[in-house]
Design a protein around this motif. Structure first.
Motif, PDB file in Angstrom:
ATOM      1  N   ARG A 179      26.334  28.089  52.573  1.00  0.00           N
ATOM      2  CA  ARG A 179      24.845  28.641  52.032  1.00  0.00           C
ATOM      3  C   ARG A 179      23.854  27.670  51.927  1.00  0.00           C
ATOM      4  NH1 ARG A 179      25.233  33.616  53.435  1.00  0.00           N
ATOM      5  NH2 ARG A 179      23.108  33.841  52.460  1.00  0.00           N
ATOM      6  N   SER A 180      24.492  26.642  51.638  1.00  0.00           N
ATOM      7  CA  SER A 180      23.478  25.291  51.550  1.00  0.00           C
ATOM      8  C   SER A 180      24.189  23.969  52.177  1.00  0.00           C
ATOM      9  CB  SER A 180      22.822  24.924  50.433  1.00  0.00           C
ATOM     10  OG  SER A 180      23.924  24.628  49.292  1.00  0.00           O
ATOM     11  N   ASN A 181      23.429  23.145  52.734  1.00  0.00           N
ATOM     12  CA  ASN A 181      23.965  21.883  53.198  1.00  0.00           C
ATOM     13  C   ASN A 181      23.174  20.788  53.138  1.00  0.00           C
ATOM     14  OD1 ASN A 181      26.200  20.576  54.408  1.00  0.00           O
ATOM     15  ND2 ASN A 181      25.346  20.795  56.346  1.00  0.00           N
ATOM     16  N   ASP A 182      23.707  19.350  52.751  1.00  0.00           N
ATOM     17  CA  ASP A 182      23.067  18.238  52.607  1.00  0.00           C
ATOM     18  C   ASP A 182      23.801  17.037  53.543  1.00  0.00           C
ATOM     19  OD1 ASP A 182      20.907  18.505  50.105  1.00  0.00           O
ATOM     20  OD2 ASP A 182      22.854  19.586  49.548  1.00  0.00           O
ATOM     21  N   TYR A 183      22.495  16.546  53.997  1.00  0.00           N
ATOM     22  CA  TYR A 183      22.999  15.312  54.744  1.00  0.00           C
ATOM     23  C   TYR A 183      21.918  14.001  54.461  1.00  0.00           C
ATOM     24  CZ  TYR A 183      24.166  13.037  59.230  1.00  0.00           C
ATOM     25  OH  TYR A 183      24.640  12.055  60.205  1.00  0.00           O
ATOM     26  N   TYR A 184      22.906  12.990  54.279  1.00  0.00           N
ATOM     27  CA  TYR A 184      21.957  11.789  54.022  1.00  0.00           C
ATOM     28  C   TYR A 184      22.397  10.608  55.119  1.00  0.00           C
ATOM     29  CZ  TYR A 184      21.291  13.460  49.220  1.00  0.00           C
ATOM     30  OH  TYR A 184      21.150  14.411  47.997  1.00  0.00           O
ATOM     31  N   MET A 185      21.291   9.976  55.541  1.00  0.00           N
ATOM     32  CA  MET A 185      21.458   8.962  56.308  1.00  0.00           C
ATOM     33  C   MET A 185      20.577   7.501  55.838  1.00  0.00           C
ATOM     34  SD  MET A 185      22.578   8.063  59.348  1.00  0.00           S
ATOM     35  CE  MET A 185      22.803   9.437  60.349  1.00  0.00           C
TER      36      MET A 185
END
Length: 508
Positions: A179-185
């Motif tokens: 339902r939700s997604n996080d991506y850190y770079m």
């Protein structure tokens, strides 16, 4: 006579020794009255070296062998008295800044009684003097956060002639999607060039990424299930025709299933290994290209560029400006100007202008209407959010250099359309339609991208130096399951906020 014990001597020795090798020191900057954190305060040390506090008022600086106990440290923020100390005296984890009031009668510039429009004209007249577009080498830290969430995943009027491809299976597909997604770079690099996107080169020093690999794995398992279901129910000589409203496309059988390589076929196996090797090489190259492209895109918002997305200077007639107040930024008096659209302009915001040389030292902005939208035949897209800030500092050459960029961009997209998938068989005579699946779907998702760039050092270089630079950029980001401060130990970065520090990704 004061007696110095052995433990005290040891402490003094260790403290002085700490300046002979690299170390990180951290603190939090707060308001003396409200005790609230002060975001985006500037911490200046070692000539032009400096950092910015994050949105929670925290910062970390890296000291090395060149730093000494007597080096000055300055902490300044708009409307506060500058905090002055030395590295040797800097021992607190909390730094307190006191508000600084300004009395107009004590300010020389107040006697000139400029209007807001006159100040804007002075800003434009002094742009070339205050900002440089020359070639530089910039050491910078780039942080990117991608957040996606599903607004709705509805469907109706479902029909299927494949027993296994039933409503239960479709519900499983929908429920398995996160339902939700996080991506850190995060990337530390040296950027060479000017503000022309064609005149930039990047040398990546170190990079990391955090995301939920478990979601990626779920999608792979779902793909395998879909492939097996199709293999069990779609005839070998069939093809699929996908229709959505007036539009349709054809997918042949060989596109439906992944080709398996026979382990006994040496030539085919070697070809597959070469393809995998090339794919990995391309991933490294694309990683660097994407980072450079995103940094270049952020630079296009710089207000002193002719084609800037922020056009409050180049098209100032589209905006109304007003003076909010005079305040201090360190020892400098600063005009605070608000701007709002007077017609069809897209942004509103605040300018902080040095009263002596009319340089914009900070700008905060946000959109007042949708930036871009599209809607056709049930498909829609809406860029609804574009806000950020830029902070500059004055170098030894009296030119203003970029210190910090923050940008938040939000977009929502989706579709509300009928969908029909029909299987046709090439060898069946007569009526060659085999199976059919149809439904009406209503899907929408929101993406929010947040970017931060902090520049620690800017060094002017020649055009020839830029042209001679070449980098192989073999570094790819290291995957972290959680934020690890040790990963960046020995490097200057902008302090992560609490959301990043507490983020934990699931491992495979």
């Amino acid at each position: 006579m004061i007696k110095i014990t052995t433990p005290v001597l040891l402490f003094i020795f260790l403290f002085s020794l700490s300046y002979t090798s690299a170390q990180n020191i951290s603190a939090r900057v707060i308001d003396s009255v409200t005790q609230e954190p002060i975001p985006f305060a500037t911490i200046q040390f070692a000539d032009d070296m400096g950092v910015i506090t994050n949105g929670e008022g925290s910062f970390t600086i890296l000291l090395d062998a060149k730093n000494t106990e007597t080096d000055s440290l300055f902490v300044s923020s708009m409307g506060y008295k500058t905090y002055k100390t030395t590295l040797g005296e800097f021992k607190d984890s909390i730094l307190v800044l006191s508000p600084q009031n300004i009395e107009l009668k004590n300010v020389i510039v107040s006697n000139k009684n400029y209007s807001a429009d006159e100040i804007v004209d002075f800003i434009k007249d002094n742009v070339a003097k205050n900002y440089t577009k020359s070639f530089t080498k910039k050491r910078l830290f780039f942080r990117e956060h991608y957040h996606q969430y599903l607004n709705r995943t509805n469907y109706s009027n479902f029909e299927s002639t494949i027993a296994a491809f039933n409503k239960k299976f479709v519900d499983e597909i929908i429920s398995s999607a996160p339902r939700s997604n996080d991506y850190y770079m995060e990337v530390l690099c040296d950027l060479y060039g000017n503000y022309d996107t064609e005149k930039q080169k990047i040398d990546v020093i170190k990079a990391s990424k955090m995301y939920d690999k478990n979601s990626e794995l779920n999608l792979e398992l779902l793909e395998e299930r879909m492939e097996k279901l199709l293999k069990d129910n779609v005839k070998p000589d069939s093809y699929l025709k996908i229709k959505s409203g007036l539009f349709g496309t054809k997918i042949d059988n060989d596109e439906l299933f992944r080709t398996q390589v026979d382990s006994s076929d040496v030539a085919a196996l070697n070809k597959k290994l070469e393809e995998d090797k090339k794919q990995k090489a391309d991933q490294k190259l694309n990683f660097v290209k994407e980072r450079k492209s995103k940094i270049a895109a952020l630079y296009q918002d710089l207000f002193f560029l002719e084609d800037s997305n922020l056009n409050f200077l180049t098209k100032s007639r589209k905006y109304d400006f007003s003076i909010r107040e005079l305040t201090y930024l360190g020892p400098d008096v600063v005009y605070v100007l608000d701007f709002v659209p007077s017609g069809s302009a897209d942004y509103k915001g605040t300018l902080y202008v040095n009263a002596d040389d009319f340089a914009i030292v900070r700008v905060d902005y946000e959109n007042v209407k949708t930036i871009k939208s599209f809607k056709l035949l049930g498909v829609f897209m809406n860029d609804y959010l574009d806000k950020g800030k830029m902070i500059f500092y004055k170098g030894a050459d009296d030119k203003y250099n970029l210190r910090y960029i923050e940008k938040e961009h939000g977009a929502m997209g989706g579709a509300k359309r009928p969908l029909k998938i029909i299987e046709y068989n090439k060898v069946v005579k007569g009526k060659n339609r085999q199976n059919e699946l149809s439904l009406d779907f209503d899907f929408a998702a929101t993406n929010i991208n947040t970017y931060e760039i902090v520049i620690y050092d800017t060094e002017e270089i020649s055009n020839s130096t830029f042209e001679d630079k070449s980098f192989d950029n073999k570094i790819t980001p290291t995957f972290l399951t959680r934020y690890d401060a040790e990963f960046w130990k020995g490097y200057n970065i902008i302090e992560p906020n609490q959301a990043i520090k507490t983020y934990t990704a699931k491992e495979e």
